[in-house]
Write a protein that holds these residues in place. Structure first.
Motif, short mmCIF file in Angstrom:
data_model
loop_
_atom_site.label_atom_id
_atom_site.label_comp_id
_atom_site.label_asym_id
_atom_site.label_seq_id
_atom_site.Cartn_x
_atom_site.Cartn_y
_atom_site.Cartn_z
N ILE A 170 0.85 -1.19 0.00
CA ILE A 170 0.00 0.00 0.00
C ILE A 170 0.89 1.24 0.00
CG2 ILE A 170 -1.72 1.32 1.28
CD1 ILE A 170 -2.55 -1.36 2.61
N LYS A 179 -3.27 3.59 -1.96
CA LYS A 179 -3.62 2.69 -3.06
C LYS A 179 -2.89 1.36 -2.91
CE LYS A 179 -5.85 5.83 -5.68
NZ LYS A 179 -7.23 5.70 -6.15
N THR A 202 -0.60 -1.07 -4.58
CA THR A 202 0.34 -0.93 -5.70
C THR A 202 0.93 -2.26 -6.14
OG1 THR A 202 2.13 -0.42 -4.16
CG2 THR A 202 0.94 1.44 -5.11
N ARG A 256 -13.71 11.78 -0.93
CA ARG A 256 -14.17 10.60 -1.69
C ARG A 256 -15.70 10.55 -1.68
NH1 ARG A 256 -11.23 5.65 0.97
NH2 ARG A 256 -11.76 4.61 -1.00
N SER A 304 -12.64 1.35 -8.35
CA SER A 304 -11.83 1.90 -7.26
C SER A 304 -11.96 1.15 -5.94
CB SER A 304 -12.17 3.38 -7.04
OG SER A 304 -13.54 3.54 -6.74
N GLU A 363 -4.52 -4.12 -8.14
CA GLU A 363 -3.54 -3.04 -8.14
C GLU A 363 -4.18 -1.77 -8.72
OE1 GLU A 363 -0.03 -4.25 -10.21
OE2 GLU A 363 0.37 -5.93 -8.84
N GLY A 364 -3.88 -0.65 -8.08
CA GLY A 364 -4.41 0.63 -8.53
C GLY A 364 -5.71 1.03 -7.87
N THR A 365 -6.32 0.12 -7.10
CA THR A 365 -7.56 0.47 -6.42
C THR A 365 -7.27 1.01 -5.02
OG1 THR A 365 -7.88 -1.78 -5.56
CG2 THR A 365 -8.86 -1.27 -7.70
N ASP A 366 -8.30 1.61 -4.41
CA ASP A 366 -8.15 2.18 -3.08
C ASP A 366 -7.94 1.08 -2.05
OD1 ASP A 366 -8.62 4.62 -4.26
OD2 ASP A 366 -10.75 4.66 -3.73
N ALA A 411 -8.23 3.59 2.97
CA ALA A 411 -7.16 4.18 2.16
C ALA A 411 -5.79 3.86 2.77
CB ALA A 411 -7.35 5.68 2.00
#
Length: 444
Positions: free
Chosen positions: A36, A40, A42, A195, A372, A378-381, A427
């Motif tokens: 994280i 995000k 990663t 958000r 999201s 990967e790439g999501t919250d 998050a």
């Protein structure tokens, strides 16, 4: 922000499972690693592989042997009804008039709205819920408190100021123009801030005049990307009264369709008693039927035909929710336990893989937010929940004989509650362990 490397068993869904043996529908790592950074996800994979790729200064948090999943998502509940939960009444309409409407009148006061907002978000996080779609009261003060607290906690939340201009106490009524103006101001103040997602929220057709429904329609035309949330076909008396108020409509669903409120971002609470025509109209519009099992049982509203709606030739989109305070638990685990029982009573089976799909990716898809939230992609919250299936002595005893992942999930669903939530991450930040526990107060 500190880079984190979480270690544990990782479970995330790719699509709706077709059966209990549909292992292609989900991803499961028995010793997984998840990185994280800046809120995000990663990187995700086996722990050994991820450990090599993770930044050298990453803080490692070992959650073994627990299960790490996307945070739970609740698609229908009422922020002002925390102190309405567990109120004794015969049915929906009596419950609304006796308990709910008087309580919601209190939300005209900013201090009260802010106090309840703090407790509301505490309970969501305590139960592993990281996103919810909630109704505020008719007062803009309630929406302000709701969205301000969401920003303070950096949570992805959907919510709306309720619009209602009839069939409620004077302290809960706006007007068509006031409902329009104040909703527009809530959108300007809060939508896209942090958000936050603002929803256009006519409570239900009983409490809105045709003029107010036209105001809601005008808002949807001005803001076509916003969610719409309301109630539909929860109770037989409600349906009868609603259709009396709108005699020109074919049925209850047609009322919303006539005012442009039936669409792919429309969330309809309950939908227990839909006709075949109504289910077809829901399918064509892409609207979502939100199943609220604990509420349906508590108020005696009926048994939601989840499986029947899902297997139609033209299926209805479905999500699941707590419906606090008609619902009796903030826990999505308890919610799915009751959903399972309702299907049993209907002669149907709801397997545990389906339950956890609904609580995560399924509900994210229902909210049109699956890009999201709702997965560990990967790439999501990095909204996550960590689950312990041996959280109580009785659960630990059962875990001694659990052999498979579905068995463990079913145990969590059947016996789990907030005690089974080891941690909730919002998050990427630990949230449950940082809640303030207030001293218990005795009755006086």
């Amino acid at each position: 922000m500190t880079t984190k490397l979480l270690r544990g068993r990782l479970l995330s869904f790719k699509r709706a499972p077709l059966s209990l043996t549909d292992t292609e529908s989900y991803s499961y790592e028995t010793d997984g690693g998840l990185v994280i950074e800046a809120g995000k996800i990663t990187a995700i994979g086996t722990y050994s592989g991820i450990r090599k790729k993770a930044p050298a200064d990453a803080v490692e948090i070992d959650h073994r042997p627990h299960l790490i999943m996307p945070g739970f998502i609740d698609t229908h509940l009422h922020f002002p009804q925390m102190q309405v939960i567990a109120s004794y009444a015969a049915d929906l309409l009596e419950w609304l008039n006796t308990y709910t409407f008087p309580e919601e009148c209190r939300f005209v006061e900013s201090a009260h709205a802010q106090k309840i907002a703090t407790h509301f978000y505490d309970e969501l996080l305590r139960h592993g819920t990281t996103t919810a779609a909630a109704y505020c009261s008719v007062h803009k003060t309630s929406a302000d408190a709701y969205f301000a607290e969401a920003i303070r906690r950096n949570m992805c939340m959907v919510g709306g100021k309720v619009m209602m201009d009839r069939n409620a106490p004077q302290g809960l009524l706006d007007t068509p123009q006031m409902g329009y103006d104040e909703t527009r101001q809530v959108i300007a103040d809060w939508h896209g801030k942090g958000r936050n997602h603002v929803a256009i929220t006519p409570r239900f057709a009983i409490t809105s005049t045709p003029q107010q429904m036209e105001a809601a329609q005008a808002l949807t035309q001005e803001f076509p990307d916003l969610h719409i949330q309301t109630h539909l076909s929860e109770n037989h008396e409600e349906i009868r009264f609603t259709c009396e108020l709108y005699p020109d409509a074919i049925d209850y669903t047609d009322i919303y369709a006539r005012y442009g409120l039936l669409g792919p971002k429309s969330l309809f609470g309950h939908c227990i008693h839909l006709s075949d025509r109504e289910a077809g109209a829901m399918n064509e519009a892409g609207a979502v039927a939100v199943h609220c099992p604990t509420s349906n049982l508590f108020l005696g509203s009926g048994l939601f035909p989840l499986k029947a709606l899902a297997r139609r030739q033209k299926p209805v989109r479905i999500s699941v929710a707590t419906d606090i305070g008609g619902g009796s638990s903030y826990s999505m685990l308890r919610t799915m336990d009751e959903a399972y029982k309702i299907q049993q009573l209907l002669g149907e089976r709801l397997n545990p893989l389906e339950s956890y799909y609904y609580m995560t990716l399924g509900n994210a898809e229902a909210l049109s937010l699956a890009d999201s939230i709702g997965t560990l992609d990967e790439g999501t919250d990095a909204d996550l929940v960590v689950l312990n299936a041996a959280a109580t002595p009785a659960m630990a005893l059962k875990m001694d004989v659990v052999k498979t992942l579905p068995e463990e999930l079913f145990l969590l669903q059947t016996m789990g509650d907030d005690r089974a939530i080891v941690e909730t991450y919002v998050a990427g930040e630990a949230a449950k362990s940082n809640l303030t526990i207030e001293p218990k107060m005795g009755a006086s």
